[in-house]
Motif scaffolding. Structure first.
Motif, PDB file in Angstrom:
ATOM      1  N   ASP A 130       0.828  -1.198   0.000  1.00  0.00           N
ATOM      2  CA  ASP A 130       0.000   0.000   0.000  1.00  0.00           C
ATOM      3  C   ASP A 130       0.872   1.263   0.000  1.00  0.00           C
ATOM      4  O   ASP A 130       0.577   2.241  -0.692  1.00  0.00           O
ATOM      5  CB  ASP A 130      -0.931  -0.003   1.208  1.00  0.00           C
ATOM      6  CG  ASP A 130      -1.807   1.234   1.271  1.00  0.00           C
ATOM      7  OD1 ASP A 130      -2.666   1.402   0.399  1.00  0.00           O
ATOM      8  OD2 ASP A 130      -1.624   2.045   2.203  1.00  0.00           O
ATOM      9  N   LEU A 131       1.963   1.232   0.760  1.00  0.00           N
ATOM     10  CA  LEU A 131       2.876   2.370   0.772  1.00  0.00           C
ATOM     11  C   LEU A 131       3.599   2.525  -0.561  1.00  0.00           C
ATOM     12  O   LEU A 131       3.804   3.652  -1.043  1.00  0.00           O
ATOM     13  CB  LEU A 131       3.884   2.220   1.911  1.00  0.00           C
ATOM     14  CG  LEU A 131       3.355   2.595   3.298  1.00  0.00           C
ATOM     15  CD1 LEU A 131       4.287   2.097   4.386  1.00  0.00           C
ATOM     16  CD2 LEU A 131       3.171   4.096   3.401  1.00  0.00           C
ATOM     17  N   ASP A 133       2.342   1.677  -3.383  1.00  0.00           N
ATOM     18  CA  ASP A 133       1.318   2.229  -4.273  1.00  0.00           C
ATOM     19  C   ASP A 133       1.210   3.742  -4.116  1.00  0.00           C
ATOM     20  O   ASP A 133       1.076   4.478  -5.101  1.00  0.00           O
ATOM     21  CB  ASP A 133      -0.044   1.601  -3.960  1.00  0.00           C
ATOM     22  CG  ASP A 133      -0.170   0.163  -4.445  1.00  0.00           C
ATOM     23  OD1 ASP A 133       0.725  -0.308  -5.176  1.00  0.00           O
ATOM     24  OD2 ASP A 133      -1.175  -0.488  -4.085  1.00  0.00           O
ATOM     25  N   ARG A 134       1.250   4.212  -2.862  1.00  0.00           N
ATOM     26  CA  ARG A 134       1.123   5.649  -2.631  1.00  0.00           C
ATOM     27  C   ARG A 134       2.269   6.419  -3.293  1.00  0.00           C
ATOM     28  O   ARG A 134       2.092   7.566  -3.715  1.00  0.00           O
ATOM     29  CB  ARG A 134       1.105   5.945  -1.130  1.00  0.00           C
ATOM     30  CG  ARG A 134      -0.084   5.367  -0.401  1.00  0.00           C
ATOM     31  CD  ARG A 134      -0.118   5.876   1.033  1.00  0.00           C
ATOM     32  NE  ARG A 134      -0.852   4.964   1.895  1.00  0.00           N
ATOM     33  CZ  ARG A 134      -1.145   5.225   3.168  1.00  0.00           C
ATOM     34  NH1 ARG A 134      -0.751   6.377   3.706  1.00  0.00           N
ATOM     35  NH2 ARG A 134      -1.794   4.357   3.899  1.00  0.00           N
ATOM     36  N   HIS A 135       3.433   5.776  -3.383  1.00  0.00           N
ATOM     37  CA  HIS A 135       4.580   6.444  -4.002  1.00  0.00           C
ATOM     38  C   HIS A 135       4.530   6.344  -5.525  1.00  0.00           C
ATOM     39  O   HIS A 135       4.593   7.364  -6.228  1.00  0.00           O
ATOM     40  CB  HIS A 135       5.875   5.836  -3.479  1.00  0.00           C
ATOM     41  CG  HIS A 135       7.104   6.434  -4.082  1.00  0.00           C
ATOM     42  ND1 HIS A 135       7.542   7.704  -3.783  1.00  0.00           N
ATOM     43  CD2 HIS A 135       7.982   5.944  -5.003  1.00  0.00           C
ATOM     44  CE1 HIS A 135       8.638   7.971  -4.475  1.00  0.00           C
ATOM     45  NE2 HIS A 135       8.913   6.918  -5.230  1.00  0.00           N
ATOM     46  N   ARG A 138       1.118   7.656  -7.472  1.00  0.00           N
ATOM     47  CA  ARG A 138       0.643   8.992  -7.147  1.00  0.00           C
ATOM     48  C   ARG A 138       0.524   9.834  -8.419  1.00  0.00           C
ATOM     49  O   ARG A 138       1.487   9.995  -9.171  1.00  0.00           O
ATOM     50  CB  ARG A 138       1.600   9.650  -6.145  1.00  0.00           C
ATOM     51  CG  ARG A 138       1.157  11.026  -5.674  1.00  0.00           C
ATOM     52  CD  ARG A 138       1.966  11.486  -4.476  1.00  0.00           C
ATOM     53  NE  ARG A 138       3.400  11.331  -4.682  1.00  0.00           N
ATOM     54  CZ  ARG A 138       4.312  11.600  -3.754  1.00  0.00           C
ATOM     55  NH1 ARG A 138       3.939  12.015  -2.558  1.00  0.00           N
ATOM     56  NH2 ARG A 138       5.597  11.435  -4.020  1.00  0.00           N
ATOM     57  N   THR A 274       9.382  -1.437   2.010  1.00  0.00           N
ATOM     58  CA  THR A 274       8.891  -0.113   1.619  1.00  0.00           C
ATOM     59  C   THR A 274       9.966   0.780   1.020  1.00  0.00           C
ATOM     60  O   THR A 274       9.626   1.797   0.410  1.00  0.00           O
ATOM     61  CB  THR A 274       8.246   0.619   2.814  1.00  0.00           C
ATOM     62  OG1 THR A 274       9.250   0.938   3.779  1.00  0.00           O
ATOM     63  CG2 THR A 274       7.160  -0.230   3.468  1.00  0.00           C
ATOM     64  N   TRP A 332       8.281  10.320   6.633  1.00  0.00           N
ATOM     65  CA  TRP A 332       7.266   9.646   5.833  1.00  0.00           C
ATOM     66  C   TRP A 332       5.873  10.176   6.196  1.00  0.00           C
ATOM     67  O   TRP A 332       4.964  10.154   5.371  1.00  0.00           O
ATOM     68  CB  TRP A 332       7.318   8.127   6.048  1.00  0.00           C
ATOM     69  CG  TRP A 332       8.271   7.418   5.139  1.00  0.00           C
ATOM     70  CD1 TRP A 332       9.615   7.609   5.065  1.00  0.00           C
ATOM     71  CD2 TRP A 332       7.964   6.404   4.180  1.00  0.00           C
ATOM     72  NE1 TRP A 332      10.169   6.768   4.134  1.00  0.00           N
ATOM     73  CE2 TRP A 332       9.177   6.015   3.582  1.00  0.00           C
ATOM     74  CE3 TRP A 332       6.794   5.771   3.793  1.00  0.00           C
ATOM     75  CZ2 TRP A 332       9.245   5.040   2.592  1.00  0.00           C
ATOM     76  CZ3 TRP A 332       6.860   4.792   2.818  1.00  0.00           C
ATOM     77  CH2 TRP A 332       8.072   4.443   2.212  1.00  0.00           C
ATOM     78  N   GLN A 335       4.960  12.815   3.872  1.00  0.00           N
ATOM     79  CA  GLN A 335       4.706  12.387   2.499  1.00  0.00           C
ATOM     80  C   GLN A 335       3.468  11.508   2.369  1.00  0.00           C
ATOM     81  O   GLN A 335       2.693  11.643   1.422  1.00  0.00           O
ATOM     82  CB  GLN A 335       5.918  11.627   1.959  1.00  0.00           C
ATOM     83  CG  GLN A 335       7.173  12.460   1.807  1.00  0.00           C
ATOM     84  CD  GLN A 335       8.369  11.597   1.408  1.00  0.00           C
ATOM     85  OE1 GLN A 335       8.991  10.946   2.245  1.00  0.00           O
ATOM     86  NE2 GLN A 335       8.668  11.584   0.124  1.00  0.00           N
ATOM     87  N   TYR A 336       3.300  10.566   3.320  1.00  0.00           N
ATOM     88  CA  TYR A 336       2.286   9.525   3.152  1.00  0.00           C
ATOM     89  C   TYR A 336       1.324   9.392   4.334  1.00  0.00           C
ATOM     90  O   TYR A 336       0.485   8.495   4.354  1.00  0.00           O
ATOM     91  CB  TYR A 336       2.968   8.176   2.885  1.00  0.00           C
ATOM     92  CG  TYR A 336       4.002   8.260   1.790  1.00  0.00           C
ATOM     93  CD1 TYR A 336       3.614   8.469   0.466  1.00  0.00           C
ATOM     94  CD2 TYR A 336       5.360   8.179   2.067  1.00  0.00           C
ATOM     95  CE1 TYR A 336       4.553   8.585  -0.544  1.00  0.00           C
ATOM     96  CE2 TYR A 336       6.313   8.299   1.062  1.00  0.00           C
ATOM     97  CZ  TYR A 336       5.901   8.489  -0.237  1.00  0.00           C
ATOM     98  OH  TYR A 336       6.833   8.615  -1.244  1.00  0.00           O
TER      99      TYR A 336
END
Length: 373
Positions: A130-131, A133-135, A138, A274, A332, A335-336
């Motif tokens: 999931d992390l 994916d967020r990176h 985006r 991650t 982090w 950012q997330y």
């Protein structure tokens, strides 16, 4: 799309693998290779690590016989997670070439993927995905190569029942039970698996399996296994946002204590599910007519990663370790919206000198919430 649980007998696992092969999927699962559990293609349930248990501690990883000779998922994790399946360790991004008649040209690399099913995904690794994916997804700068691989995945989670001594996913809120991000999820018990779906694709697979209604005793055994895994964890991170505490200790003398042990080898970043640092590399042919541009994994522990205009910004191990830990656990959040640590403990087990992130954080934050007494 969550479903009512079904019960899959242990000998039905081959049927699951067979169904997953539909539509041309490659099936990947845990296998024993070179003394570790790694993800690799599997053909049948016989390829899985049956009766195998992992023993992990700071700087140490070994495989032993499990107490249950029949279980295939009685282990915590190996050095890999899902990261290599979506964020390739090395890939060509584009090619440039010079044509005498009309100058310089650029061409993007084609991204070919194959539908892939992964069996044995842990809750901590779903949180890490999931992390990632967020990176990488985006907008407006989603990575096309990552997206193509990500969309090809069918994920079969197995809730963790046998954490390693290095695990601390309970304290990060990322395990041991998978809550989301899977297509199917399995509770392994002695007789087989209690199965639920988490997506429409998972429900379709579920409908093709020889499932029975699980007995209440089987449901209780499934719940008890996860509860025992949570209770067995002794390491933890403080249950709060560490950003203020760590940023207030940029000049703490303990950074030097850690740096004197750290080898700057980058093992922690290689196994971290991650971490996403990378390097950009040009590889021209000898006559200069064509050049290929590659992206490959890098680490914030290397000198080259912080080189700017001929100057290495983080020239020593202290600066590199501090950068890694503060970014992972503190910035982090900027950012997330959360820490970059999912509590898998890989960085502890695969560190050659056994540096324990939870213990170092306990010292730096001065609250004793790292390793339990």
């Amino acid at each position: 799309m969550a479903s009512e649980p079904g019960f899959l007998p242990r000998d039905g696992l081959d049927r699951l693998i067979e169904v997953l092969r539909r539509d041309g999927r490659e099936v990947i699962g845990p296998r024993v290779r070179d003394g570790a559990i790694v993800y690799a293609p599997i053909a049948t349930a016989a390829d899985l690590p049956t009766g195998v248990r992992d023993a992990q501690s700071p700087g140490a990883y070994a495989l032993n016989a499990a107490s249950s000779a029949e279980r295939q998922f009685a282990w915590a994790n190996g050095p890999q997670a899902l990261k290599p399946l979506v964020f390739s360790p090395r890939e060509r991004l584009w090619t440039s070439w010079h044509a005498p008649a009309n100058g310089l040209h650029f061409g993007a690399a084609a991204h070919t993927t194959r539908p892939t099913a992964v069996i044995g995904v842990r809750a901590c690794d779903l949180a890490a995905l999931d992390l990632q994916d967020r990176h990488f997804l985006r907008e407006p700068y989603a990575d096309p190569a990552y997206r193509a691989r990500r969309e090809s995945l069918f994920l079969v989670a197995v809730h963790c029942t046998h954490p390693a001594d290095t695990c601390f996913c309970v304290s990060t809120g990322d395990g041991p039970e998978a809550a989301k991000g899977f297509d199917l999820a399995l509770h392994e018990i002695d007789a087989g698996f209690v199965v639920t779906s988490g997506s429409n694709a998972g429900a379709e697979v579920l409908a093709s399996l020889p499932l029975a209604v699980p007995a209440e005793a089987q449901r209780d055994e499934a719940r008890a296994g996860v509860a025992a895994a949570a209770a067995a964890q002794t390491r933890r991170l403080p249950a709060r946002d560490l950003r203020p505490a760590l940023l207030a200790r940029i000049e703490d003398p303990h950074w030097q204590v850690v740096a004197e042990r750290c080898l700057s080898c980058g093992n922690c970043t290689a196994v971290c599910p991650t971490c996403f640092c990378n390097a950009e590399i040009e590889e021209p042919v000898s006559d200069g007519s064509v050049s290929e541009h590659f992206r490959q994994w890098d680490s914030c522990f290397t000198a080259g990663h912080s080189r700017l205009h001929g100057i290495v910004v983080r020239a020593d191990t202290l600066a590199r370790y501090r950068q890694w830990l503060i970014h992972k656990l503190a910035t982090w959040h900027d950012q997330y919206g959360r820490s970059g640590c999912v509590g898998c403990g890989r960085c502890i087990a695969w560190c050659p000198v056994g540096i324990d992130l939870t213990a170092e954080v306990a010292v730096l934050c001065d609250d004793g919430e790292g390793v339990a007494p």
